[in-house]
Design an enzyme around this catalytic site. Sequence first.
Site, short mmCIF file in Angstrom:
data_model
loop_
_atom_site.label_atom_id
_atom_site.label_comp_id
_atom_site.label_asym_id
_atom_site.label_seq_id
_atom_site.Cartn_x
_atom_site.Cartn_y
_atom_site.Cartn_z
N TYR A 140 0.86 -1.18 0.00
CA TYR A 140 0.00 0.00 0.00
C TYR A 140 0.90 1.23 0.00
O TYR A 140 1.83 1.33 0.79
CB TYR A 140 -0.89 0.00 1.24
N ASP A 189 9.46 2.83 -0.31
CA ASP A 189 8.43 3.49 0.50
C ASP A 189 8.64 3.10 1.96
O ASP A 189 8.35 1.98 2.38
CB ASP A 189 7.04 3.06 0.00
N LYS A 213 4.19 8.98 8.77
CA LYS A 213 3.94 8.34 10.07
C LYS A 213 4.89 8.83 11.18
O LYS A 213 4.69 9.94 11.66
CB LYS A 213 3.93 6.82 9.89
C1 LIG Z 1 0.46 4.77 5.60
C2 LIG Z 1 1.21 4.50 4.35
C3 LIG Z 1 1.11 5.34 3.23
C4 LIG Z 1 0.11 6.45 3.15
O1 LIG Z 1 0.35 7.44 4.09
P1 LIG Z 1 -0.87 8.44 4.47
O2 LIG Z 1 -0.23 9.41 5.40
O3 LIG Z 1 -1.92 7.60 5.09
O4 LIG Z 1 -1.32 9.07 3.21
C5 LIG Z 1 1.96 5.10 2.15
N1 LIG Z 1 2.82 4.09 2.17
C6 LIG Z 1 2.94 3.26 3.22
C7 LIG Z 1 3.95 2.15 3.19
C8 LIG Z 1 2.13 3.42 4.34
O5 LIG Z 1 2.21 2.57 5.36
#
Ligand SMILES: *Cc1c(COP(=O)(O)O)cnc(C)c1O
Length: 443
Positions: free
Chosen positions: A146, A241, A281
């Site tokens: 994701y 990511d 995060k």
């Molecule tokens: C949470 C998450 C996102 C999205 O971040 P948001 O602040 O919710 O838009 C993207 N990539 C990863 C790996 C995530 O865990």
Amino acid sequence: MTLSTTASQVLFDRAREVTPGGVNSPVRAFRGVGGVPRFIDSARGPWLTDVDGNRYVDLICSWGPMILGHAHPDVLASVTDAAAKGFSFGTPSENEVALAAEIVERVEPLEQVRLVSSGTEATMSALRLARGATGRSVVVKFAGCYHGHVDALLAQAGSGVATFALPDSAGVPASAAGETVVLPYNDLGAVEELFAVRGEEIAAVITEASPGNMGVVPPAPGFTEALRRITSAHGALLISDEVMTGFRCSRSGWYGLETGAEGAHPGGYPSGAPDLFTFGKVMGGGFPAAAFGGRADLMARLAPDGPVYQAGTLSGNPVATAAGLATLRACTDELYPRLLETARTIADAASDALSAEGVAHTVQWAGSMFSIFFRDEPVRSFADAQAQDTSAYGRFFHAMLEGGVHLPPSAFEAWFVSGALDAEALDVIRAALPAAAQAAAAG
Ligand SMILES: *Cc1c(COP(=O)(O)O)cnc(C)c1O
């Protein structure tokens, strides 16, 4: 005995009148486990207190950001000071420089970062930069990873999308998804085959540094390194990511673990680091702050220096960056081994309780991030994760909630620990486990 949820129920009913599904992010609606989501009134240290006055040990930690626990005194003081000086200027300010410098210092390959307000914005901007820099349009992602709700990346995504088993999202044009190729995670053969045929069209491969959004599914040894080798050979970029893993798996995220800088997987990336990283995060400390970054020559393609446009009214917000900076500064070398020990204590206790009831399960790790899959075999891909017993997880989840422990309301998520989990909180978890394991077994 059943906890009273009257006040949460009233709010949820009202919420559903004014907000779709009653929530502002789908997984919060408890669809994966059923029941009434708890509306939280306040949080401190390892505890969440809901509007009915029930107290829960928090193992969601806002899906990662609250690595220090809630309302940490240093962060609270920084936020309060920053807010007293004004909320948003629309001009540069010092905290954003300090936060960028702290991130660049922690993750060795980074030379520059641009701050944004969400992980979604970070991955969306990184993709645009990758396409702008390569002049190519195809993006490769892995099923179960994701990357936020970016159109091009909402294909076989994990997280809330996994919970709802949506193959895709309505409203994403075929043209956006059509430039995305989705491959099974940890399947190097599939990557090699794709690049052999379409290598010249591919702008970037984006991967979760160590996936956490289908549950925790770390890369097989050598997988990330092979992605680096293959992308380099074809002139494509590699985007790591680290929105979830960044500053959580180690002081320099999953990258720190995989390169051996933090000791766990020495020898990672002999053919070079990822070109771009995305963060969110933890680095926002519970406020909207996120980032993407990489080498200075690549980042120079961004406006105002280069042709790739990217901007944000609240990007680098002084209060959010104060929270992020204070959080990262409190993420010391002492914190990470302690988080790992706490996580192991919890995972071992949960695993023992499930084993005692004969419940099939597997625990998987990325630093102190872990998840418990309700199946016996190891999970190496999204297909494996989907083959677990999600209804057993639902029963387990509700019994834990009843016992005063708030787990993620989905079988496809990581459990997050914080530095605030103390002996009392761990006792509550231990006490809740036997009944939860029995509930899981009672299918
Ligand atoms: C949470 C998450 C996102 C999205 O971040 P948001 O602040 O919710 O838009 C993207 N990539 C990863 C790996 C995530 O865990």
